[in-house]
Design an enzyme around this catalytic site. Structure first.
Site, PDB file in Angstrom:
ATOM      1  N   VAL A 157      16.929  -7.754  23.541  1.00  8.02           N
ATOM      2  CA  VAL A 157      15.876  -8.743  23.745  1.00  8.02           C
ATOM      3  C   VAL A 157      16.026  -9.928  22.777  1.00  8.02           C
ATOM      4  CG1 VAL A 157      13.434  -8.972  24.202  1.00  8.02           C
ATOM      5  CG2 VAL A 157      14.449  -6.732  24.256  1.00  8.02           C
ATOM      6  N   HIS A 164      -2.355 -20.014  47.759  1.00  4.21           N
ATOM      7  CA  HIS A 164      -1.172 -20.703  48.277  1.00  4.21           C
ATOM      8  C   HIS A 164      -1.216 -22.171  47.880  1.00  4.21           C
ATOM      9  CE1 HIS A 164       2.150 -21.786  50.867  1.00  4.21           C
ATOM     10  NE2 HIS A 164       1.430 -22.821  51.289  1.00  4.21           N
ATOM     11  N   GLY A 176       0.827  -1.201   0.000  1.00  2.11           N
ATOM     12  CA  GLY A 176       0.000   0.000   0.000  1.00  2.11           C
ATOM     13  C   GLY A 176       0.861   1.249   0.000  1.00  2.11           C
ATOM     14  N   ASP A 235       5.343  -0.069  15.604  1.00  5.28           N
ATOM     15  CA  ASP A 235       6.798   0.071  15.482  1.00  5.28           C
ATOM     16  C   ASP A 235       7.227   1.224  14.586  1.00  5.28           C
ATOM     17  OD1 ASP A 235       7.084  -2.168  17.055  1.00  5.28           O
ATOM     18  OD2 ASP A 235       8.314  -3.295  15.625  1.00  5.28           O
TER      19      ASP A 235
HETATM   20  P1  FAD Z   1       4.651  -5.389  12.165  1.00  8.42           P
HETATM   21  O1  FAD Z   1       4.321  -6.545  13.021  1.00  8.42           O
HETATM   22  O2  FAD Z   1       6.044  -5.253  11.682  1.00  8.42           O
HETATM   23  O3  FAD Z   1       3.663  -5.476  10.925  1.00  8.42           O
HETATM   24  C1  FAD Z   1       3.745  -4.602   9.854  1.00  8.42           C
HETATM   25  C2  FAD Z   1       3.128  -5.268   8.641  1.00  8.42           C
HETATM   26  O4  FAD Z   1       2.997  -4.302   7.607  1.00  8.42           O
HETATM   27  C3  FAD Z   1       3.986  -6.386   8.045  1.00  8.42           C
HETATM   28  O5  FAD Z   1       3.179  -7.476   7.665  1.00  8.42           O
HETATM   29  C4  FAD Z   1       4.620  -5.730   6.817  1.00  8.42           C
HETATM   30  O6  FAD Z   1       4.980  -6.667   5.792  1.00  8.42           O
HETATM   31  C5  FAD Z   1       3.476  -4.840   6.380  1.00  8.42           C
HETATM   32  N1  FAD Z   1       3.873  -3.718   5.527  1.00  8.42           N
HETATM   33  C6  FAD Z   1       4.940  -2.879   5.646  1.00  8.42           C
HETATM   34  N2  FAD Z   1       4.905  -1.930   4.691  1.00  8.42           N
HETATM   35  C7  FAD Z   1       3.796  -2.176   3.950  1.00  8.42           C
HETATM   36  C8  FAD Z   1       3.212  -1.545   2.822  1.00  8.42           C
HETATM   37  N3  FAD Z   1       3.737  -0.447   2.278  1.00  8.42           N
HETATM   38  N4  FAD Z   1       2.075  -2.091   2.308  1.00  8.42           N
HETATM   39  C9  FAD Z   1       1.510  -3.207   2.852  1.00  8.42           C
HETATM   40  N5  FAD Z   1       2.016  -3.822   3.923  1.00  8.42           N
HETATM   41  C10 FAD Z   1       3.137  -3.311   4.462  1.00  8.42           C
HETATM   42  N6  FAD Z   1       7.025  -7.880  20.893  1.00  8.42           N
HETATM   43  C11 FAD Z   1       6.357  -8.263  22.004  1.00  8.42           C
HETATM   44  O7  FAD Z   1       5.544  -7.490  22.519  1.00  8.42           O
HETATM   45  N7  FAD Z   1       6.553  -9.491  22.563  1.00  8.42           N
HETATM   46  C12 FAD Z   1       7.435 -10.373  22.040  1.00  8.42           C
HETATM   47  O8  FAD Z   1       7.592 -11.476  22.574  1.00  8.42           O
HETATM   48  C13 FAD Z   1       8.166 -10.005  20.898  1.00  8.42           C
HETATM   49  N8  FAD Z   1       9.052 -10.846  20.350  1.00  8.42           N
HETATM   50  C14 FAD Z   1       9.721 -10.475  19.215  1.00  8.42           C
HETATM   51  C15 FAD Z   1      10.655 -11.360  18.696  1.00  8.42           C
HETATM   52  C16 FAD Z   1      11.370 -11.014  17.565  1.00  8.42           C
HETATM   53  C17 FAD Z   1      12.368 -11.985  17.000  1.00  8.42           C
HETATM   54  C18 FAD Z   1      11.103  -9.771  16.919  1.00  8.42           C
HETATM   55  C19 FAD Z   1      11.820  -9.394  15.657  1.00  8.42           C
HETATM   56  C20 FAD Z   1      10.192  -8.881  17.445  1.00  8.42           C
HETATM   57  C21 FAD Z   1       9.489  -9.227  18.608  1.00  8.42           C
HETATM   58  N9  FAD Z   1       8.579  -8.354  19.190  1.00  8.42           N
HETATM   59  C22 FAD Z   1       7.917  -8.727  20.328  1.00  8.42           C
HETATM   60  C23 FAD Z   1       8.288  -7.044  18.607  1.00  8.42           C
HETATM   61  C24 FAD Z   1       6.981  -7.100  17.770  1.00  8.42           C
HETATM   62  O9  FAD Z   1       7.128  -8.087  16.777  1.00  8.42           O
HETATM   63  C25 FAD Z   1       6.710  -5.757  17.147  1.00  8.42           C
HETATM   64  O10 FAD Z   1       6.712  -4.753  18.139  1.00  8.42           O
HETATM   65  C26 FAD Z   1       5.340  -5.771  16.463  1.00  8.42           C
HETATM   66  O11 FAD Z   1       5.307  -6.758  15.455  1.00  8.42           O
HETATM   67  C27 FAD Z   1       5.017  -4.422  15.865  1.00  8.42           C
HETATM   68  O12 FAD Z   1       3.768  -4.489  15.279  1.00  8.42           O
HETATM   69  P2  FAD Z   1       3.350  -3.546  14.053  1.00  8.42           P
HETATM   70  O13 FAD Z   1       1.929  -3.889  13.762  1.00  8.42           O
HETATM   71  O14 FAD Z   1       3.710  -2.157  14.354  1.00  8.42           O
HETATM   72  O15 FAD Z   1       4.291  -3.990  12.845  1.00  8.42           O
HETATM   73  P1  NAI Z   2      17.326  -4.169  21.346  1.00  6.75           P
HETATM   74  O1  NAI Z   2      17.210  -2.697  21.245  1.00  6.75           O
HETATM   75  O2  NAI Z   2      16.545  -4.891  22.364  1.00  6.75           O
HETATM   76  O3  NAI Z   2      18.832  -4.573  21.588  1.00  6.75           O
HETATM   77  C1  NAI Z   2      19.860  -4.206  20.708  1.00  6.75           C
HETATM   78  C2  NAI Z   2      21.167  -4.310  21.458  1.00  6.75           C
HETATM   79  O4  NAI Z   2      22.205  -4.207  20.517  1.00  6.75           O
HETATM   80  C3  NAI Z   2      21.350  -3.183  22.471  1.00  6.75           C
HETATM   81  O5  NAI Z   2      21.764  -3.712  23.702  1.00  6.75           O
HETATM   82  C4  NAI Z   2      22.409  -2.303  21.821  1.00  6.75           C
HETATM   83  O6  NAI Z   2      23.217  -1.642  22.755  1.00  6.75           O
HETATM   84  C5  NAI Z   2      23.202  -3.324  21.030  1.00  6.75           C
HETATM   85  N1  NAI Z   2      23.923  -2.783  19.890  1.00  6.75           N
HETATM   86  C6  NAI Z   2      23.530  -1.808  19.043  1.00  6.75           C
HETATM   87  N2  NAI Z   2      24.484  -1.606  18.096  1.00  6.75           N
HETATM   88  C7  NAI Z   2      25.484  -2.478  18.369  1.00  6.75           C
HETATM   89  C8  NAI Z   2      26.732  -2.760  17.758  1.00  6.75           C
HETATM   90  N3  NAI Z   2      27.136  -2.092  16.669  1.00  6.75           N
HETATM   91  N4  NAI Z   2      27.526  -3.706  18.301  1.00  6.75           N
HETATM   92  C9  NAI Z   2      27.130  -4.389  19.413  1.00  6.75           C
HETATM   93  N5  NAI Z   2      25.953  -4.163  20.037  1.00  6.75           N
HETATM   94  C10 NAI Z   2      25.137  -3.228  19.515  1.00  6.75           C
HETATM   95  O7  NAI Z   2      17.015  -4.698  19.863  1.00  6.75           O
HETATM   96  P2  NAI Z   2      16.765  -6.160  19.307  1.00  6.75           P
HETATM   97  O8  NAI Z   2      17.236  -7.196  20.247  1.00  6.75           O
HETATM   98  O9  NAI Z   2      17.282  -6.118  17.917  1.00  6.75           O
HETATM   99  O10 NAI Z   2      15.202  -6.234  19.266  1.00  6.75           O
HETATM  100  C11 NAI Z   2      14.455  -5.232  18.600  1.00  6.75           C
HETATM  101  C12 NAI Z   2      13.210  -4.931  19.339  1.00  6.75           C
HETATM  102  O11 NAI Z   2      12.262  -5.983  19.160  1.00  6.75           O
HETATM  103  C13 NAI Z   2      13.375  -4.831  20.851  1.00  6.75           C
HETATM  104  O12 NAI Z   2      13.794  -3.574  21.248  1.00  6.75           O
HETATM  105  C14 NAI Z   2      12.005  -5.113  21.332  1.00  6.75           C
HETATM  106  O13 NAI Z   2      11.281  -3.921  21.328  1.00  6.75           O
HETATM  107  C15 NAI Z   2      11.453  -6.068  20.295  1.00  6.75           C
HETATM  108  N6  NAI Z   2      11.477  -7.420  20.841  1.00  6.75           N
HETATM  109  C16 NAI Z   2      10.690  -7.685  21.931  1.00  6.75           C
HETATM  110  C17 NAI Z   2      10.693  -8.934  22.502  1.00  6.75           C
HETATM  111  C18 NAI Z   2       9.874  -9.161  23.715  1.00  6.75           C
HETATM  112  O14 NAI Z   2       9.060  -8.334  24.027  1.00  6.75           O
HETATM  113  N7  NAI Z   2      10.063 -10.271  24.417  1.00  6.75           N
HETATM  114  C19 NAI Z   2      11.500 -10.021  21.958  1.00  6.75           C
HETATM  115  C20 NAI Z   2      12.333  -9.617  20.847  1.00  6.75           C
HETATM  116  C21 NAI Z   2      12.284  -8.364  20.314  1.00  6.75           C
END
Ligand code: FAD
Ligand code: NAI
Length: 474
Positions: free
Chosen positions: A193, A453, A122, A321
């Site tokens: 994370v 408990h 989109g 995000d």
């Molecule tokens: P997204 O989930 O990124 O969704 C955006 C969607 O928009 C995607 O499908 C993308 O393809 C689509 N899109 C982008 N541009 C366009 C376009 N121009 N047209 C049409 N579609 C488009 N958060 C937690 O709270 N708990 C967790 O345990 C957790 N674990 C995570 C683990 C990992 C490995 C990662 C990478 C992230 C994790 N997160 C977690 C973070 C979480 O995934 C994001 O914060 C969340 O997905 C954000 O939601 P969103 O709807 O903003 O975007």
């Molecule tokens: P993050 O922000 O959690 O961690 C990135 C880490 O990389 C930081 O500690 C930072 O200091 C370090 N870093 C940055 N540049 C670097 C470099 N050049 N060399 C070495 N270290 C460096 O980001 P991450 O782990 O990529 O996850 C992205 C986001 O996804 C998180 O911030 C979180 O919001 C979301 N997420 C949430 C989860 C959950 O809620 N359980 C699980 C996984 C992701």
């Protein structure tokens, strides 16, 4: 002729799909445009969270924890396991099945709520008080007219300069969730994370995991006491975390060589079979055509929004995000629902101070509100109460006694300012603290509530009582 909607949402992740469902529930004619394709090439709703984030990572965390427990935890309970084997292909297949069930669940909810779904990319063609237009380029091209557009395009992994993701040797979260065999030596850049969660998965499955972190402090966003305790537990588990490093180069040739300066500034190099790069994520604004319609971005490249998620363009909102604030699925969901309410003319509020954080390691880390170091820096007068899981009967029965609960409360009013947990099911326990803080509760309120408990939740009660130095069980 363009199809017309009250709301068109770009992005079908947790922000976008929740906004779509809530808007439809409120009687608004709603469409959602999302471009994600699953491994079968078919549309796969749920965005990063469902496809390569929250859901698959938690599936693998559970499976790998089961493997670790069968190998190292059960014996203590008198359960002997002989001939334990890892079937990684099955583990990955199960993870894909868990993902697919969520993809299908969202598609079902769209049908149930009559949300029109368009698969494709989109972009904003027109925006303003006179109405907006979104062009969809996919299998079929469409133009959608909308009174309101919600941008929920999410984020993508940030690459290290000079080391782009090939998803074979240098992996983003996508590759880290699908490694076909357990790497003997796994490097992780970034002890955030993703680094901790994915590092835990592969360590449990047998990898020798080294995590290289740029900052000198471990888990800077968490409470310092909790982060210190967590670092000790992770080190004991065998996760090698090096802080204060500066990556100077990454070379790939069958394996990955990482050159870096250690905390003392000494040049080092390490060789890995695979390297996960998890150094944060960048907002997805490419392809939206933000510039063409004059959509304002902030200095960090996120879509600029006010407190209510309004952009600078009339009728255009942005959530999740792709805007400021924590990159968490539940934060995106809350913003999505709140914007749908506002479009329908209702009031809604998202309080960032009560957004919980959970890191799904073993033990889990969870918190809500402010950490102790922040209260100190802000000069807030507070009282702290802590309670260790080693003194909780349910934790002992589980055999899961590392960690603690910590309450921070205002010294005068006793209002809860922050709750920090390292321990079993911390991600579930934190919900009680979120509720208490939303209701402006005091630590005494939690201390006076009857908790079952034996339960882990009693550690919450005891820590709350400890604020007033009257914990019962310690
Ligand atoms: P997204 O989930 O990124 O969704 C955006 C969607 O928009 C995607 O499908 C993308 O393809 C689509 N899109 C982008 N541009 C366009 C376009 N121009 N047209 C049409 N579609 C488009 N958060 C937690 O709270 N708990 C967790 O345990 C957790 N674990 C995570 C683990 C990992 C490995 C990662 C990478 C992230 C994790 N997160 C977690 C973070 C979480 O995934 C994001 O914060 C969340 O997905 C954000 O939601 P969103 O709807 O903003 O975007
Ligand atoms: P993050 O922000 O959690 O961690 C990135 C880490 O990389 C930081 O500690 C930072 O200091 C370090 N870093 C940055 N540049 C670097 C470099 N050049 N060399 C070495 N270290 C460096 O980001 P991450 O782990 O990529 O996850 C992205 C986001 O996804 C998180 O911030 C979180 O919001 C979301 N997420 C949430 C989860 C959950 O809620 N359980 C699980 C996984 C992701």
């Amino acid at each position: 002729m363009a199809q017309s909607f009250d709301v068109v949402i770009i992005g079908g992740g947790p922000g976008g799909y929740v906004a779509a469902i809530r808007a439809a529930q409120l009687g608004l004619k709603t469409a959602c445009v999302d471009d994600w394709r699953g491994s079968d090439g078919k549309p796969a709703l749920g965005g990063t969270c469902t496809n390569v984030g929250c859901i698959p990572s938690k599936a693998l965390l559970q499976s790998s924890e089961n493997f670790e427990q069968a190998g190292h935890g059960f014996a203590e309970h008198g359960v002997r396991v002989k001939g334990l084997e890892l079937d990684l292909a099955q583990m990955l297949k199960r993870k894909d099945k868990v993902v697919k069930a969520s993809n299908d669940g969202i598609a079902f909810l769209f049908r149930k709520n009559k949300v029109a779904f368009f698969h494709g990319r989109g972009s904003l063609v027109k925006a303003g008080a006179a109405g907006c237009e979104v062009a969809v380029s996919g299998a079929q091209s469409e133009t959608l007219a909308a009174k309101n557009v919600i941008i929920a395009t999410g984020s993508s992994p940030r690459a290290l300069p000079g080391a782009s993701f090939d998803e074979k040797l240098v992996l983003s979260n996508t590759g880290a969730l699908a490694i076909p065999e357990v790497p003997r030596r796994l490097g992780v850049i970034g002890a955030g994370v993703i680094g901790l969660e994915m590092g835990s998965v592969w360590r449990r499955l047998g990898s020798d995991v080294t995590i290289l972190e740029a900052l000198p402090a471990f888990l800077g966003a968490a409470d310092e006491q909790i982060a210190r305790e967590a670092a000790k537990v992770f080190a004991k588990q065998g996760l090698k975390i090096q802080l204060g490093v500066k990556i100077t180069g990454v070379r790939t040739k069958g394996e990955v060589t990482v050159e870096y300066a250690d905390a003392a500034g000494k040049a080092q190099s390490a060789v890995f079979d695979r390297l996960i790069v998890s150094i944060g994520r960048l907002p997805n604004t490419d392809g939206l055509d933000a510039g063409a319609v004059g959509l304002k971005l902030d200095e960090r490249g996120f879509i600029a929004v006010d407190e209510q998620c309004r952009t600078n363009l009339a009728g255009v909102w942005a959530i999740g995000d792709v805007v400021r604030g924590p990159m968490l699925a539940h934060k995106a969901e809350e913003e999505g629902a709140a914007v749908a309410e506002r479009i329908a003319g209702r009031k809604a509020h998202v309080d960032f101070n009560t957004v919980p954080w959970v890191i799904y390691t073993t033990p889990e880390i969870a918190w809500v509100g402010k950490p102790e170091q922040q209260l100190k820096a802000e000069g807030v007068e507070y009282r702290a109460g802590t309670f260790p899981f080693s003194a909780n009967a349910r934790a002992r029965a589980l055999g899961d006694t590392s960690g603690l609960v910590k309450f921070l409360a205002d010294a005068k009013t006793d209002a809860i300012l922050g709750v920090h947990i390292l321990g079993p099911f911390a991600g579930e326990l934190i919900a009680e603290a979120v509720v208490a803080m939303e209701f402006r509760g005091a630590s005494e309120d939690i201390g006076m509530i009857c908790h079952a408990h034996p339960s882990l939740s009693e550690a919450m009660k005891d820590a709350a009582l400890a604020v007033d130095k009257r914990a019962i069980n310690i």
